[in-house]
Design a protein around this motif. Structure first.
Motif, mmCIF file in Angstrom:
data_model
loop_
_atom_site.group_PDB
_atom_site.id
_atom_site.type_symbol
_atom_site.label_atom_id
_atom_site.label_comp_id
_atom_site.label_asym_id
_atom_site.label_seq_id
_atom_site.Cartn_x
_atom_site.Cartn_y
_atom_site.Cartn_z
ATOM 1 N N ILE A 94 0.847 -1.195 0.000
ATOM 2 C CA ILE A 94 0.000 0.000 0.000
ATOM 3 C C ILE A 94 0.881 1.242 0.000
ATOM 4 N N GLY A 95 0.584 2.165 -0.900
ATOM 5 C CA GLY A 95 1.359 3.389 -1.030
ATOM 6 C C GLY A 95 1.042 4.426 0.042
ATOM 7 N N ASP A 96 1.605 5.607 -0.112
ATOM 8 C CA ASP A 96 1.502 6.688 0.872
ATOM 9 C C ASP A 96 0.051 7.139 1.033
ATOM 10 N N ILE A 97 -0.444 7.163 2.278
ATOM 11 C CA ILE A 97 -1.851 7.425 2.575
ATOM 12 C C ILE A 97 -2.100 8.906 2.897
ATOM 13 N N HIS A 98 -1.212 9.510 3.650
ATOM 14 C CA HIS A 98 -1.256 10.942 3.966
ATOM 15 C C HIS A 98 -2.598 11.405 4.538
ATOM 16 N N GLY A 99 -3.082 10.673 5.516
ATOM 17 C CA GLY A 99 -4.283 11.110 6.232
ATOM 18 C C GLY A 99 -5.587 10.844 5.516
ATOM 19 N N GLY A 100 -5.557 10.095 4.428
ATOM 20 C CA GLY A 100 -6.763 9.839 3.631
ATOM 21 C C GLY A 100 -7.452 8.548 4.012
ATOM 22 N N LEU A 101 -8.104 8.518 5.152
ATOM 23 C CA LEU A 101 -8.751 7.296 5.630
ATOM 24 C C LEU A 101 -9.841 6.817 4.678
ATOM 25 N N ARG A 102 -10.586 7.747 4.086
ATOM 26 C CA ARG A 102 -11.656 7.348 3.160
ATOM 27 C C ARG A 102 -11.084 6.543 1.994
ATOM 28 N N ALA A 103 -9.939 6.962 1.502
ATOM 29 C CA ALA A 103 -9.287 6.246 0.399
ATOM 30 C C ALA A 103 -8.799 4.873 0.849
ATOM 31 N N LEU A 104 -8.291 4.796 2.063
ATOM 32 C CA LEU A 104 -7.818 3.512 2.586
ATOM 33 C C LEU A 104 -8.970 2.517 2.684
ATOM 34 N N HIS A 105 -10.116 2.986 3.168
ATOM 35 C CA HIS A 105 -11.294 2.111 3.214
ATOM 36 C C HIS A 105 -11.695 1.671 1.804
ATOM 37 N N LEU A 139 3.845 1.138 3.085
ATOM 38 C CA LEU A 139 5.138 1.749 2.760
ATOM 39 C C LEU A 139 5.422 3.050 3.507
ATOM 40 N N GLY A 140 4.529 3.455 4.406
ATOM 41 C CA GLY A 140 4.791 4.642 5.212
ATOM 42 C C GLY A 140 4.092 5.890 4.721
ATOM 43 N N ASP A 141 4.329 6.993 5.447
ATOM 44 C CA ASP A 141 3.627 8.263 5.227
ATOM 45 C C ASP A 141 2.125 8.062 5.389
ATOM 46 N N TYR A 142 1.759 7.642 6.606
ATOM 47 C CA TYR A 142 0.357 7.445 6.958
ATOM 48 C C TYR A 142 -0.328 8.787 7.195
ATOM 49 N N ASN A 192 15.658 -8.669 -5.829
ATOM 50 C CA ASN A 192 14.858 -9.049 -7.000
ATOM 51 C C ASN A 192 13.891 -7.931 -7.386
ATOM 52 N N GLU A 193 13.271 -7.329 -6.380
ATOM 53 C CA GLU A 193 12.383 -6.190 -6.598
ATOM 54 C C GLU A 193 12.511 -5.240 -5.414
ATOM 55 N N ILE A 194 12.283 -3.959 -5.677
ATOM 56 C CA ILE A 194 12.292 -2.949 -4.622
ATOM 57 C C ILE A 194 10.985 -2.166 -4.728
ATOM 58 N N TYR A 195 10.257 -2.091 -3.636
ATOM 59 C CA TYR A 195 8.995 -1.360 -3.604
ATOM 60 C C TYR A 195 9.167 -0.113 -2.745
ATOM 61 N N ILE A 196 8.819 1.040 -3.317
ATOM 62 C CA ILE A 196 8.993 2.315 -2.624
ATOM 63 C C ILE A 196 7.741 3.178 -2.752
ATOM 64 N N GLY A 197 7.706 4.218 -1.928
ATOM 65 C CA GLY A 197 6.739 5.297 -2.055
ATOM 66 C C GLY A 197 7.526 6.596 -2.126
ATOM 67 N N HIS A 198 7.140 7.567 -1.313
ATOM 68 C CA HIS A 198 7.905 8.795 -1.051
ATOM 69 C C HIS A 198 7.852 9.839 -2.159
ATOM 70 N N ASN A 233 14.263 -2.529 -11.509
ATOM 71 C CA ASN A 233 13.521 -3.460 -10.653
ATOM 72 C C ASN A 233 12.818 -2.725 -9.510
ATOM 73 N N VAL A 234 12.642 -1.418 -9.682
ATOM 74 C CA VAL A 234 12.007 -0.589 -8.664
ATOM 75 C C VAL A 234 10.545 -0.323 -9.034
ATOM 76 N N TRP A 235 9.650 -0.603 -8.101
ATOM 77 C CA TRP A 235 8.232 -0.299 -8.253
ATOM 78 C C TRP A 235 7.883 0.861 -7.334
ATOM 79 N N ASN A 236 7.396 1.957 -7.911
ATOM 80 C CA ASN A 236 6.951 3.097 -7.116
ATOM 81 C C ASN A 236 5.434 3.040 -7.003
ATOM 82 N N VAL A 237 4.941 2.932 -5.773
ATOM 83 C CA VAL A 237 3.515 2.745 -5.525
ATOM 84 C C VAL A 237 2.868 4.006 -4.933
ATOM 85 N N ASP A 238 3.638 5.090 -4.833
ATOM 86 C CA ASP A 238 3.064 6.363 -4.380
ATOM 87 C C ASP A 238 2.412 7.043 -5.577
ATOM 88 N N THR A 239 1.092 6.962 -5.642
ATOM 89 C CA THR A 239 0.369 7.492 -6.803
ATOM 90 C C THR A 239 -0.246 8.867 -6.535
#
Length: 241
Positions: free
Chosen positions: A6-17, A34-37, A178-184, A200-206
Motif C-alpha cells: 500500500i502506497g503513501d496514505i497521507h491522512g486519507g482514511l476514506r481512500a484507505l477504506h 510503505l509509510g507516510d500514513y 529481486n524487486e524494490i517497492y517504494i513510495g515517497h 527493478n524498482v516499483w513506485n507505488v506512491d500514486t
C-alpha cells in the motif's frame, strides 16, 4: 493468502477504506504499508487508529515514512517544524487537537515501532524512500535515508533501458534485490497515476497527498486497485495542493 503493498496514505482514511473494499482484503492477506500514513488530509489520527486495529486482525508490516518520523518528533518531543507545517503537518496538528492524551501515547508507541525496511524470503525489498549504500540496506550508515532518500528513484528514472545488468556502469543497487517497492516520490511528478516500474524498482506512491488516488497492489500478480482521487474524497480540503 496475498501479499499486498500500500502506497503513501497521507491522512486519507476514506481512500484507505475504498482500496480495502475494492481489493476485497481479507484477514488472510499480508498488508505491507510503505509509510507516510499522515500529513495532508484531515484524518491522520484515524488512519493510525485503523492500522493499529488492523495489526490485531492480520499480518501487517508497517514501514516508517519521513512524515511519520516528523509527527513522532512533534508528538513525543514537542518539536515544531515550520517546513513540516507547510508540507501537510498543519492539517495533522489541527486534527490532533481533538485526540486524547491516551490515544496520542498509543500513536507514539506505534510510530516508534515502525520498521525502516522489510526484506522478504524472495529478496523483495520494501522501503519508504530508498537506500544509498551500494552494498545494500544492512550497510546503510544513515538510517534516515531509508525514509528521505530520492536518489534510488531518480537513478531508476534516468537509467538507460537498453543497458544490461552486467554492464560495468549498471547501478549496483539494482542488482542486490529481486524487486524494490517504494513510495515517497509521487509518480504524479512524471504525469502518472498508477504504479510505475523502472529497472527493478516499483513506485507505488500514486499521489494521494495531492490529487492522485491511493493504490494497493498484489506484489505477486502486479494487479492493483485504486481509490478515487483524494481531492474528490476530501473536496472541501486542500490536502498538500
Amino acid at each position: 493468502m496475498r501479499t499486498l503493498v500500500i502506497g503513501d496514505i497521507h491522512g486519507g482514511l476514506r481512500a484507505l477504506h475504498q482500496i480495502m473494499e475494492r481489493a476485497k482484503v481479507t484477514k488472510n492477506d499480508t498488508l505491507i504499508f510503505l509509510g507516510d500514513y499522515v500529513d495532508g488530509w484531515s484524518q491522520s489520527p484515524q488512519v493510525l487508529d485503523f492500522i493499529i486495529y488492523l495489526k490485531t486482525k492480520q499480518n501487517c508490516i508497517c514501514i516508517r515514512g519521513n512524515h511519520d518520523d516528523l509527527l513522532l518528533e512533534w508528538l513525543d518531543e514537542s518539536k515544531d517544524n515550520l517546513l513540516w507545517y507547510k508540507h501537510g503537518g498543519e492539517a495533522t496538528v489541527l486534527a490532533y487537537e481533538s485526540v486524547s492524551t491516551e490515544t496520542k501515547q498509543k500513536h507514539i508507541e506505534f510510530l516508534k515501532s515502525l520498521d525502516n525496511f522489510y526484506l522478504d524470503e524472495q529478496r523483495r525489498l520494501f522501503v519508504h524512500a530508498g537506500f544509498t549504500n551500494m552494498n545494500g540496506v544492512d550497510f546503510e550508515y544513515f538510517p534516515g535515508l531509508f525514509y528521505w532518500d530520492r536518489t534510488l528513484w531518480e537513478t531508476a528514472l534516468a537509467l538507460d533501458t537498453t543497458m544490461k545488468s552486467n554492464h560495468p556502469f549498471y547501478p549496483k543497487r539494482f542488482t542486490l534485490y529481486n524487486e524494490i517497492y517504494i513510495g515517497h516520490t509521487p509518480v504524479t511528478r512524471i504525469s502518472e497515476t498508477t504504479p510505475v516500474q523502472k529497472a527493478n524498482v516499483w513506485n507505488v506512491d500514486t499521489g494521494a497527498a495531492f490529487k492522485g488516488p491511493l493504490t494497493i497492489m498484489d506484489v505477486d500478480t502486479k494487479e492493483f486497485w485504486q481509490s478515487e482521487p483524494l481531492d474528490q474524497l476530501y473536496f472541501d480540503e486542500k490536502g498538500r495542493n
